[in-house]
Design a protein around this motif. Sequence first.
Motif, PDB file in Angstrom:
ATOM      1  N   ILE A   3     -10.243  13.219   1.790  1.00 47.00           N
ATOM      2  CA  ILE A   3      -9.023  12.417   1.874  1.00 47.00           C
ATOM      3  C   ILE A   3      -8.002  13.241   2.643  1.00 47.00           C
ATOM      4  CG2 ILE A   3      -7.219  11.226   0.587  1.00 47.00           C
ATOM      5  CD1 ILE A   3     -10.092  10.137   0.197  1.00 47.00           C
ATOM      6  N   GLU A   4      -7.606  12.747   3.779  1.00 44.94           N
ATOM      7  CA  GLU A   4      -6.675  13.487   4.617  1.00 44.94           C
ATOM      8  C   GLU A   4      -5.279  13.481   4.006  1.00 44.94           C
ATOM      9  OE1 GLU A   4      -6.820  12.124   8.620  1.00 44.94           O
ATOM     10  OE2 GLU A   4      -8.983  12.376   8.747  1.00 44.94           O
ATOM     11  N   GLN A   5      -4.588  14.583   4.181  1.00 41.54           N
ATOM     12  CA  GLN A   5      -3.251  14.745   3.624  1.00 41.54           C
ATOM     13  C   GLN A   5      -2.303  13.649   4.107  1.00 41.54           C
ATOM     14  OE1 GLN A   5      -3.048  17.084   1.361  1.00 41.54           O
ATOM     15  NE2 GLN A   5      -0.984  16.526   0.804  1.00 41.54           N
ATOM     16  N   ARG A   6      -2.479  13.156   5.323  1.00 40.30           N
ATOM     17  CA  ARG A   6      -1.564  12.144   5.865  1.00 40.30           C
ATOM     18  C   ARG A   6      -1.567  10.860   5.052  1.00 40.30           C
ATOM     19  NH1 ARG A   6      -4.465   8.463   9.595  1.00 40.30           N
ATOM     20  NH2 ARG A   6      -6.608   9.172   9.589  1.00 40.30           N
ATOM     21  N   ASN A   7      -2.621  10.625   4.291  1.00 35.23           N
ATOM     22  CA  ASN A   7      -2.712   9.402   3.496  1.00 35.23           C
ATOM     23  C   ASN A   7      -2.012   9.507   2.141  1.00 35.23           C
ATOM     24  OD1 ASN A   7      -4.215   8.089   5.408  1.00 35.23           O
ATOM     25  ND2 ASN A   7      -6.167   8.678   4.513  1.00 35.23           N
ATOM     26  N   LEU A   8      -1.744  10.710   1.675  1.00 34.53           N
ATOM     27  CA  LEU A   8      -1.272  10.858   0.306  1.00 34.53           C
ATOM     28  C   LEU A   8       0.167  10.403   0.087  1.00 34.53           C
ATOM     29  CD1 LEU A   8      -3.043  14.109  -0.857  1.00 34.53           C
ATOM     30  CD2 LEU A   8      -3.709  11.722  -1.172  1.00 34.53           C
ATOM     31  N   GLN A   9       1.040  10.535   1.051  1.00 30.27           N
ATOM     32  CA  GLN A   9       2.421  10.098   0.852  1.00 30.27           C
ATOM     33  C   GLN A   9       2.503   8.582   0.641  1.00 30.27           C
ATOM     34  OE1 GLN A   9       5.199  11.233   3.884  1.00 30.27           O
ATOM     35  NE2 GLN A   9       6.951  10.493   2.725  1.00 30.27           N
ATOM     36  N   PRO A  10       1.884   7.756   1.484  1.00 31.59           N
ATOM     37  CA  PRO A  10       1.909   6.318   1.213  1.00 31.59           C
ATOM     38  C   PRO A  10       1.190   5.957  -0.094  1.00 31.59           C
ATOM     39  CG  PRO A  10       1.334   6.731   3.495  1.00 31.59           C
ATOM     40  CD  PRO A  10       1.306   8.054   2.795  1.00 31.59           C
ATOM     41  N   ALA A  11       0.097   6.646  -0.396  1.00 32.94           N
ATOM     42  CA  ALA A  11      -0.618   6.379  -1.648  1.00 32.94           C
ATOM     43  C   ALA A  11       0.267   6.705  -2.843  1.00 32.94           C
ATOM     44  CB  ALA A  11      -1.919   7.177  -1.702  1.00 32.94           C
ATOM     45  N   THR A  12       0.998   7.789  -2.761  1.00 34.61           N
ATOM     46  CA  THR A  12       1.930   8.157  -3.836  1.00 34.61           C
ATOM     47  C   THR A  12       3.034   7.117  -3.960  1.00 34.61           C
ATOM     48  OG1 THR A  12       1.435  10.500  -3.543  1.00 34.61           O
ATOM     49  CG2 THR A  12       3.508   9.957  -4.651  1.00 34.61           C
ATOM     50  N   GLN A  13       3.535   6.643  -2.819  1.00 28.85           N
ATOM     51  CA  GLN A  13       4.567   5.602  -2.851  1.00 28.85           C
ATOM     52  C   GLN A  13       4.029   4.334  -3.510  1.00 28.85           C
ATOM     53  OE1 GLN A  13       6.050   4.395   1.007  1.00 28.85           O
ATOM     54  NE2 GLN A  13       7.504   2.949   0.128  1.00 28.85           N
ATOM     55  N   LEU A  14       2.810   3.942  -3.160  1.00 29.02           N
ATOM     56  CA  LEU A  14       2.213   2.764  -3.785  1.00 29.02           C
ATOM     57  C   LEU A  14       2.045   2.983  -5.280  1.00 29.02           C
ATOM     58  CD1 LEU A  14       0.944  -0.019  -3.784  1.00 29.02           C
ATOM     59  CD2 LEU A  14      -1.221   1.042  -3.025  1.00 29.02           C
ATOM     60  N   ALA A  15       1.566   4.143  -5.677  1.00 32.42           N
ATOM     61  CA  ALA A  15       1.393   4.437  -7.104  1.00 32.42           C
ATOM     62  C   ALA A  15       2.715   4.332  -7.851  1.00 32.42           C
ATOM     63  CB  ALA A  15       0.779   5.825  -7.275  1.00 32.42           C
ATOM     64  N   GLU A  16       3.779   4.833  -7.250  1.00 29.29           N
ATOM     65  CA  GLU A  16       5.104   4.751  -7.879  1.00 29.29           C
ATOM     66  C   GLU A  16       5.565   3.307  -8.019  1.00 29.29           C
ATOM     67  OE1 GLU A  16       7.376   7.312  -5.324  1.00 29.29           O
ATOM     68  OE2 GLU A  16       6.594   9.145  -6.285  1.00 29.29           O
ATOM     69  N   LEU A  17       5.297   2.479  -7.002  1.00 27.06           N
ATOM     70  CA  LEU A  17       5.660   1.059  -7.087  1.00 27.06           C
ATOM     71  C   LEU A  17       4.839   0.334  -8.143  1.00 27.06           C
ATOM     72  CD1 LEU A  17       6.034   0.287  -3.284  1.00 27.06           C
ATOM     73  CD2 LEU A  17       7.851   0.119  -5.003  1.00 27.06           C
ATOM     74  N   LEU A  18       3.559   0.652  -8.225  1.00 29.24           N
ATOM     75  CA  LEU A  18       2.715   0.048  -9.266  1.00 29.24           C
ATOM     76  C   LEU A  18       3.242   0.412 -10.643  1.00 29.24           C
ATOM     77  CD1 LEU A  18      -0.769   0.762  -7.628  1.00 29.24           C
ATOM     78  CD2 LEU A  18       0.311  -1.498  -7.872  1.00 29.24           C
ATOM     79  N   GLU A  19       3.594   1.676 -10.827  1.00 29.79           N
ATOM     80  CA  GLU A  19       4.149   2.150 -12.103  1.00 29.79           C
ATOM     81  C   GLU A  19       5.460   1.444 -12.422  1.00 29.79           C
ATOM     82  OE1 GLU A  19       4.838   4.387 -15.532  1.00 29.79           O
ATOM     83  OE2 GLU A  19       3.138   4.895 -14.254  1.00 29.79           O
ATOM     84  N   ALA A  20       6.356   1.387 -11.447  1.00 24.64           N
ATOM     85  CA  ALA A  20       7.682   0.796 -11.663  1.00 24.64           C
ATOM     86  C   ALA A  20       7.607  -0.682 -12.031  1.00 24.64           C
ATOM     87  CB  ALA A  20       8.548   0.989 -10.417  1.00 24.64           C
ATOM     88  N   THR A  21       6.627  -1.383 -11.470  1.00 24.42           N
ATOM     89  CA  THR A  21       6.512  -2.825 -11.727  1.00 24.42           C
ATOM     90  C   THR A  21       5.418  -3.154 -12.749  1.00 24.42           C
ATOM     91  OG1 THR A  21       4.984  -3.065  -9.868  1.00 24.42           O
ATOM     92  CG2 THR A  21       7.346  -3.419  -9.420  1.00 24.42           C
ATOM     93  N   LYS A  22       4.751  -2.112 -13.253  1.00 22.54           N
ATOM     94  CA  LYS A  22       3.658  -2.296 -14.232  1.00 22.54           C
ATOM     95  C   LYS A  22       2.608  -3.258 -13.676  1.00 22.54           C
ATOM     96  CE  LYS A  22       5.959   0.209 -17.165  1.00 22.54           C
ATOM     97  NZ  LYS A  22       6.182   1.525 -16.613  1.00 22.54           N
ATOM     98  N   ILE A 162       1.956  -1.868  -0.307  1.00 22.67           N
ATOM     99  CA  ILE A 162       3.346  -1.463  -0.512  1.00 22.67           C
ATOM    100  C   ILE A 162       4.274  -2.628  -0.163  1.00 22.67           C
ATOM    101  CG2 ILE A 162       5.197   0.006   0.403  1.00 22.67           C
ATOM    102  CD1 ILE A 162       3.019   2.239   0.647  1.00 22.67           C
ATOM    103  N   ALA A 163       4.031  -3.264   0.964  1.00 25.60           N
ATOM    104  CA  ALA A 163       4.870  -4.405   1.376  1.00 25.60           C
ATOM    105  C   ALA A 163       4.834  -5.513   0.333  1.00 25.60           C
ATOM    106  CB  ALA A 163       4.422  -4.924   2.742  1.00 25.60           C
ATOM    107  N   ALA A 164       3.664  -5.758  -0.232  1.00 27.10           N
ATOM    108  CA  ALA A 164       3.546  -6.801  -1.261  1.00 27.10           C
ATOM    109  C   ALA A 164       4.295  -6.403  -2.524  1.00 27.10           C
ATOM    110  CB  ALA A 164       2.074  -7.031  -1.588  1.00 27.10           C
ATOM    111  N   MET A 165       4.319  -5.115  -2.823  1.00 30.39           N
ATOM    112  CA  MET A 165       5.018  -4.643  -4.020  1.00 30.39           C
ATOM    113  C   MET A 165       6.534  -4.719  -3.843  1.00 30.39           C
ATOM    114  SD  MET A 165       2.686  -3.965  -6.136  1.00 30.39           S
ATOM    115  CE  MET A 165       3.842  -3.386  -7.337  1.00 30.39           C
ATOM    116  N   VAL A 166       7.004  -4.511  -2.643  1.00 32.32           N
ATOM    117  CA  VAL A 166       8.449  -4.528  -2.382  1.00 32.32           C
ATOM    118  C   VAL A 166       9.030  -5.919  -2.597  1.00 32.32           C
ATOM    119  CG1 VAL A 166      10.206  -4.193  -0.584  1.00 32.32           C
ATOM    120  CG2 VAL A 166       8.380  -2.521  -0.879  1.00 32.32           C
ATOM    121  N   VAL A 167       8.227  -6.960  -2.330  1.00 33.94           N
ATOM    122  CA  VAL A 167       8.719  -8.322  -2.505  1.00 33.94           C
ATOM    123  C   VAL A 167       8.496  -8.868  -3.906  1.00 33.94           C
ATOM    124  CG1 VAL A 167       8.516  -8.905  -0.067  1.00 33.94           C
ATOM    125  CG2 VAL A 167       6.621  -9.407  -1.608  1.00 33.94           C
ATOM    126  N   VAL A 168       7.855  -8.099  -4.780  1.00 36.62           N
ATOM    127  CA  VAL A 168       7.609  -8.555  -6.164  1.00 36.62           C
ATOM    128  C   VAL A 168       8.918  -8.637  -6.898  1.00 36.62           C
ATOM    129  CG1 VAL A 168       6.589  -7.895  -8.370  1.00 36.62           C
ATOM    130  CG2 VAL A 168       5.244  -7.746  -6.295  1.00 36.62           C
TER     131      VAL A 168
END
Length: 168
Positions: A3-22, A162-168
């Motif tokens: 898993i390349e390091q360049r992918n982890l920042q967006p993945a972390t952002q998605l994980a945070e959005l999933l957590e925030a919105t349960k 991420i885009a789908a989570m932002v509009v939730v």
Amino acid sequence: MEIEQRNLQPATQLAELLEATKTTIVFAESCTAGLVSATLAAVPGISKWLCGSAVVYREATKVGWLGVDEEQLKRHSAVSAEVTTELAVGVLNRTPEAKLAVAVTGHLGPNAPSIQDGVIFIAVRRRDDSVQDVVSTRFQLSSVDRVDRQHEAADRVIAAAIAAMVVV
């Protein structure tokens, strides 16, 4: 699979959005062959939100596992908006705990028909959406190398989630 390091920042952002919105998420991956789910799984604590990923690389697997209509495959091919939509619907229907599904299909090459070379489709479906609400988007990948295209496709899938989570 690295898993390349360049992918982890967006993945972390998605994980945070999933957590925030349960919100729990599931993927249907064809051309990315599990890379999206593996990338997201690199984020600690994601098991609370990541239900899994159906790697449906072959057409028969798409039909058998996720209920893709064989006629749709014949009419449009696996690299199409219609089939990607069916993948998102199918994986969500088969994962009752998931609230959000993201599906990806594409042709990474080499030896792809020119009209499909480097083309992917991504569909996102929420549990409360009707099938008519599912939008499948076409992307032309900029990378040339197959592995680079796979990583670029995985990045696009995470960005779509991420885009789908932002509009939730």
